[in-house]
Scaffold this active site. Sequence first.
Site, short mmCIF file in Angstrom:
data_model
loop_
_atom_site.label_atom_id
_atom_site.label_comp_id
_atom_site.label_asym_id
_atom_site.label_seq_id
_atom_site.Cartn_x
_atom_site.Cartn_y
_atom_site.Cartn_z
N HIS A 79 86.53 11.69 42.24
CA HIS A 79 87.56 10.70 42.82
C HIS A 79 88.13 11.01 44.23
O HIS A 79 88.26 10.49 45.09
CB HIS A 79 88.71 10.39 41.82
CG HIS A 79 89.91 9.54 42.39
ND1 HIS A 79 89.49 8.33 43.07
CD2 HIS A 79 91.07 9.85 42.53
CE1 HIS A 79 90.47 7.74 43.45
NE2 HIS A 79 91.56 8.77 43.43
N GLU A 81 101.66 13.98 41.30
CA GLU A 81 102.03 13.02 40.24
C GLU A 81 101.24 13.44 38.91
O GLU A 81 101.82 13.05 37.90
CB GLU A 81 101.37 11.78 40.86
CG GLU A 81 101.62 10.50 39.97
CD GLU A 81 101.53 9.17 40.67
OE1 GLU A 81 100.48 8.43 39.79
OE2 GLU A 81 101.47 9.16 41.79
N ASP A 82 100.10 13.98 39.12
CA ASP A 82 99.26 14.17 37.72
C ASP A 82 99.06 15.43 37.53
O ASP A 82 98.51 15.79 36.20
CB ASP A 82 97.95 13.56 38.02
CG ASP A 82 97.94 12.06 38.01
OD1 ASP A 82 99.01 11.41 37.84
OD2 ASP A 82 96.99 11.61 38.74
N ASP A 94 92.61 5.69 48.72
CA ASP A 94 92.95 5.67 47.59
C ASP A 94 92.54 4.46 46.70
O ASP A 94 91.70 4.48 45.68
CB ASP A 94 94.04 6.42 46.98
CG ASP A 94 94.45 6.40 45.64
OD1 ASP A 94 93.37 6.98 45.03
OD2 ASP A 94 95.53 6.02 45.21
#
Length: 231
Positions: free
Chosen positions: A91, A120-121, A176
């Site tokens: 991604h 964020e992840d 994105d």
Amino acid sequence: MEPEIITTGKGERFEKLRQIIATQADPVAAKLVTDLTKERDALYAQKEKLQSEVWQLQAKLRDAENLERAIELAITAHQGQTYGKWPYIYHLADVVGVLRRFGIDSEVLHAAGWLHDAVEDTDLTIKQVAQDCGSEVADIVYRVTDEPGRTRKERKEETYPKLAQSVDAITVKLADRIANVEAAKMGNPGLLEMYRQEHGRFVAELFPVSDSEPTLGMWLHLQRLMAVEGL
């Protein structure tokens, strides 16, 4: 009469000499000073041009090094995560690929593309991004990182204001979203519907401050993907 001793700075000494010769009304000497003045000015201009080129090369080298570190950070931070059935790195590469597709070759934006989900992840922090990849990359990553909220809608609403303050951040966010929608159209109708429901608000918040090239082309492509008429 003793000659005047000139003790001022280099540029001032030259000007003082020019004035002294000019007062002697010697046309040959005056022409010599004029020619020397032109030559000096040309050399100064060349020096400034060369210095500017050096600075540009240094900045490009710095950005290239930051991009290399960003890729390494992203691979490490997202290790073990997946995007559908693929490793998450697919991604991230897609996002950077979208930027390239629309002619955006900035190493800063590419670095932010690789790291856009990292804070964020994963456990990576904005401070670490800044230390390893520079403040410009860190600022974009900060702006595309969702703010806290109880629901996805709340998180997005809290994030739009900081996103809207940076065209660079919007550009990465657009890349994105395009990558996500293109992936969803290949077999995830539920996810595609979620993006369609969010699309109106997404456009309303971010399009007015990013409606020129190269982002305009990205917006139009996203509209076609979402099958939504007009912007």
